[in-house]
Design an enzyme around this catalytic site. Structure first.
Site, PDB file in Angstrom:
ATOM      1  N   ASP A   1      -6.710  -6.414   4.193  1.00 40.53           N
ATOM      2  CA  ASP A   1      -6.134  -5.072   4.235  1.00 40.53           C
ATOM      3  C   ASP A   1      -6.065  -4.568   5.669  1.00 40.53           C
ATOM      4  O   ASP A   1      -7.107  -4.318   6.284  1.00 40.53           O
ATOM      5  CB  ASP A   1      -6.984  -4.131   3.364  1.00 40.53           C
ATOM      6  CG  ASP A   1      -6.311  -2.793   3.138  1.00 40.53           C
ATOM      7  OD1 ASP A   1      -5.190  -2.597   3.622  1.00 40.53           O
ATOM      8  OD2 ASP A   1      -6.935  -1.941   2.465  1.00 40.53           O
TER       9      ASP A   1
ATOM     10  N   MET B   1      -8.830   8.208   0.038  1.00 38.81           N
ATOM     11  CA  MET B   1      -9.627   8.570   1.220  1.00 38.81           C
ATOM     12  C   MET B   1     -10.153   9.995   1.069  1.00 38.81           C
ATOM     13  O   MET B   1      -9.434  10.869   0.565  1.00 38.81           O
ATOM     14  CB  MET B   1      -8.761   8.503   2.474  1.00 38.81           C
ATOM     15  CG  MET B   1      -8.110   7.155   2.700  1.00 38.81           C
ATOM     16  SD  MET B   1      -7.271   7.108   4.282  1.00 38.81           S
ATOM     17  CE  MET B   1      -6.485   5.500   4.185  1.00 38.81           C
TER      18      MET B   1
ATOM     19  N   HIS C   1      -1.241  -1.376  -4.274  1.00 38.54           N
ATOM     20  CA  HIS C   1      -2.517  -1.011  -3.644  1.00 38.54           C
ATOM     21  C   HIS C   1      -2.525   0.496  -3.376  1.00 38.54           C
ATOM     22  O   HIS C   1      -1.600   1.044  -2.761  1.00 38.54           O
ATOM     23  CB  HIS C   1      -2.643  -1.795  -2.335  1.00 38.54           C
ATOM     24  CG  HIS C   1      -3.931  -1.610  -1.609  1.00 38.54           C
ATOM     25  ND1 HIS C   1      -5.066  -2.327  -1.899  1.00 38.54           N
ATOM     26  CD2 HIS C   1      -4.275  -0.798  -0.571  1.00 38.54           C
ATOM     27  CE1 HIS C   1      -6.046  -1.983  -1.074  1.00 38.54           C
ATOM     28  NE2 HIS C   1      -5.595  -1.036  -0.267  1.00 38.54           N
TER      29      HIS C   1
ATOM     30  N   ASP D   1      -4.624   3.695  -1.886  1.00 36.98           N
ATOM     31  CA  ASP D   1      -5.680   4.012  -0.918  1.00 36.98           C
ATOM     32  C   ASP D   1      -6.224   5.421  -1.124  1.00 36.98           C
ATOM     33  O   ASP D   1      -5.536   6.411  -0.845  1.00 36.98           O
ATOM     34  CB  ASP D   1      -5.132   3.877   0.504  1.00 36.98           C
ATOM     35  CG  ASP D   1      -5.001   2.425   0.926  1.00 36.98           C
ATOM     36  OD1 ASP D   1      -5.969   1.665   0.762  1.00 36.98           O
ATOM     37  OD2 ASP D   1      -3.923   2.055   1.425  1.00 36.98           O
TER      38      ASP D   1
ATOM     39  N   SER E   1       0.852  -1.196   0.000  1.00 36.34           N
ATOM     40  CA  SER E   1       0.000   0.000   0.000  1.00 36.34           C
ATOM     41  C   SER E   1       0.880   1.236   0.000  1.00 36.34           C
ATOM     42  O   SER E   1       1.679   1.442   0.930  1.00 36.34           O
ATOM     43  CB  SER E   1      -0.887   0.026   1.241  1.00 36.34           C
ATOM     44  OG  SER E   1      -1.376   1.341   1.414  1.00 36.34           O
TER      45      SER E   1
ATOM     46  N   HIS F   1      -8.361   1.208  -3.886  1.00 39.75           N
ATOM     47  CA  HIS F   1      -9.277   1.004  -2.757  1.00 39.75           C
ATOM     48  C   HIS F   1      -9.948   2.338  -2.444  1.00 39.75           C
ATOM     49  O   HIS F   1      -9.303   3.262  -1.942  1.00 39.75           O
ATOM     50  CB  HIS F   1      -8.445   0.491  -1.569  1.00 39.75           C
ATOM     51  CG  HIS F   1      -9.228   0.263  -0.315  1.00 39.75           C
ATOM     52  ND1 HIS F   1      -8.606   0.025   0.902  1.00 39.75           N
ATOM     53  CD2 HIS F   1     -10.564   0.210  -0.071  1.00 39.75           C
ATOM     54  CE1 HIS F   1      -9.532  -0.161   1.828  1.00 39.75           C
ATOM     55  NE2 HIS F   1     -10.727  -0.036   1.273  1.00 39.75           N
TER      56      HIS F   1
ATOM     57  N   MET G   1     -11.361  -5.951   5.611  1.00 38.54           N
ATOM     58  CA  MET G   1     -10.554  -5.009   6.387  1.00 38.54           C
ATOM     59  C   MET G   1     -10.225  -5.629   7.734  1.00 38.54           C
ATOM     60  O   MET G   1     -11.121  -6.086   8.458  1.00 38.54           O
ATOM     61  CB  MET G   1     -11.314  -3.690   6.613  1.00 38.54           C
ATOM     62  CG  MET G   1     -11.637  -2.874   5.369  1.00 38.54           C
ATOM     63  SD  MET G   1     -10.217  -2.435   4.351  1.00 38.54           S
ATOM     64  CE  MET G   1      -9.185  -1.529   5.511  1.00 38.54           C
TER      65      MET G   1
ATOM     66  N   MET H   1     -12.050   4.576  -0.361  1.00 36.71           N
ATOM     67  CA  MET H   1     -12.659   4.820   0.953  1.00 36.71           C
ATOM     68  C   MET H   1     -13.331   6.185   0.861  1.00 36.71           C
ATOM     69  O   MET H   1     -12.886   7.173   1.455  1.00 36.71           O
ATOM     70  CB  MET H   1     -11.583   4.751   2.038  1.00 36.71           C
ATOM     71  CG  MET H   1     -11.127   3.317   2.293  1.00 36.71           C
ATOM     72  SD  MET H   1      -9.547   3.211   3.141  1.00 36.71           S
ATOM     73  CE  MET H   1      -8.451   3.328   1.734  1.00 36.71           C
TER      74      MET H   1
HETATM   75  C1  DX5 Z   1      -6.224   1.449   5.689  1.00 34.62           C
HETATM   76  C2  DX5 Z   1      -5.751   1.173   4.287  1.00 34.62           C
HETATM   77  C3  DX5 Z   1      -4.696   0.147   4.201  1.00 34.62           C
HETATM   78  C4  DX5 Z   1      -3.430   0.542   4.909  1.00 34.62           C
HETATM   79  C5  DX5 Z   1      -2.694  -0.671   5.334  1.00 34.62           C
HETATM   80  O1  DX5 Z   1      -7.323   2.282   5.663  1.00 34.62           O
HETATM   81  O2  DX5 Z   1      -6.821   0.745   3.475  1.00 34.62           O
HETATM   82  O3  DX5 Z   1      -4.424  -0.211   2.849  1.00 34.62           O
HETATM   83  O4  DX5 Z   1      -2.599   1.320   4.128  1.00 34.62           O
HETATM   84  O5  DX5 Z   1      -1.596  -0.225   6.068  1.00 34.62           O
HETATM   85  P1  DX5 Z   1      -0.825  -1.152   7.093  1.00 34.62           P
HETATM   86  O6  DX5 Z   1      -0.288  -2.315   6.307  1.00 34.62           O
HETATM   87  O7  DX5 Z   1       0.240  -0.272   7.615  1.00 34.62           O
HETATM   88  O8  DX5 Z   1      -1.824  -1.601   8.123  1.00 34.62           O
HETATM   89 ZN    ZN Z   2      -6.431  -0.199   1.481  1.00 32.75          ZN
END
Ligand code: DX5
Ligand code: ZN
Length: 229
Positions: free
Chosen positions: A176, A41, A37, A39, A12, A70, A141, A72
């Site tokens: 994740d 947000m 990956h 992320d 990620s 991903h 998750m 969010m």
């Molecule tokens: C959390 C993200 C994850 C996160 C994982 O909201 O969706 O992808 O980056 O990070 P680690 O591996 O540090 O838990």
């Molecule tokens: Zn993620």
């Protein structure tokens, strides 16, 4: 994208150097990452903001393999085309992001992407029971989404249930949050094949010293495959 159930490690970039995404993506791929990956947000669905489609489009040319985006965010539907145009291979939306996840998954596939559906820790496996024919990936998750580096929440029972529900369908199970060489084997054993890892991949390395990324990826993979190095 061809389907298989082999273990895939998906770093990620939430844990990468935000001023250097292109080089970070190339570095983790060169060090053995299977997918990258990404992320997204929005500060609304989750209490943190990262970036949107323009950044995804800028990153895309630096990723040779699968770009796993991903989302969010809520709402999702108005932005699907923008993320598809940005070059996402997999677009994952949360089942909790709105009342019309079924329509969202249809729209993701119509935009030419593989459709992923993510489940927060508090959401049961059964939430996807009527979505499986529209789904290419279920993301479980193992932290509450929003931040990297959080403590793993054990979702073994949920992953096992999903693995049974999925049967022979070509649907990935992705985990994740909090994946490292200690937690990855639990999830692999329960039936997961895509392991997202942020902090556990990027720790100790940098674009000018990427070898630790490779060692970290190999350690997670070896643990998940049951081969303790
Ligand atoms: C959390 C993200 C994850 C996160 C994982 O909201 O969706 O992808 O980056 O990070 P680690 O591996 O540090 O838990
Ligand atoms: Zn993620």
């Amino acid at each position: 994208m061809t389907f298989d159930r082999k273990i895939k490690i998906a770093p990620s970039i939430l844990a990468a150097d935000f001023a250097n995404f292109g080089a970070e993506c190339a570095a983790v791929e060169a060090q053995g990452a299977d997918w990258v990956h990404v992320d997204v947000m929005d500060g609304h669905f989750v209490p943190n903001i990262t970036f949107g489609p323009a950044t995804c489009a800028a990153i895309r040319p630096h990723i040779k393999g699968v770009m796993d985006v991903h989302l969010m965010i809520a709402p999702v539907d108005p932005y699907i085309d923008a993320f598809a145009k940005a070059g996402a291979d997999v677009l994952t939306a949360h089942v909790e992001a709105g009342p019309h996840i079924h329509r969202t998954l249809q729209a993701i596939r119509a935009a030419g992407c593989k459709a992923g559906v993510a489940l927060n820790p508090g959401t049961p496996a059964e939430a996807v029971a009527h979505l499986l024919d529209l789904t290419d990936l279920v993301c479980v998750m193992t932290v509450n989404p929003g931040f990297g580096g959080q403590k793993f929440i054990d979702m073994t029972a949920k992953v096992k249930t999903l693995r049974q529900m999925i049967g022979d369908r070509p649907i990935h199970i992705e985990i994740d949050g909090g994946m490292d060489p200690n937690t990855a084997p639990l999830m692999a054993r329960a039936g997961a094949d895509v392991l997202v890892a942020g902090s556990a991949v990027f720790k100790g390395g940098s674009v000018s010293d990427p070898a630790p990324y490779g060692a970290n990826i190999r350690a997670i993979r070896a643990a998940a495959e049951g081969v303790y190095a």
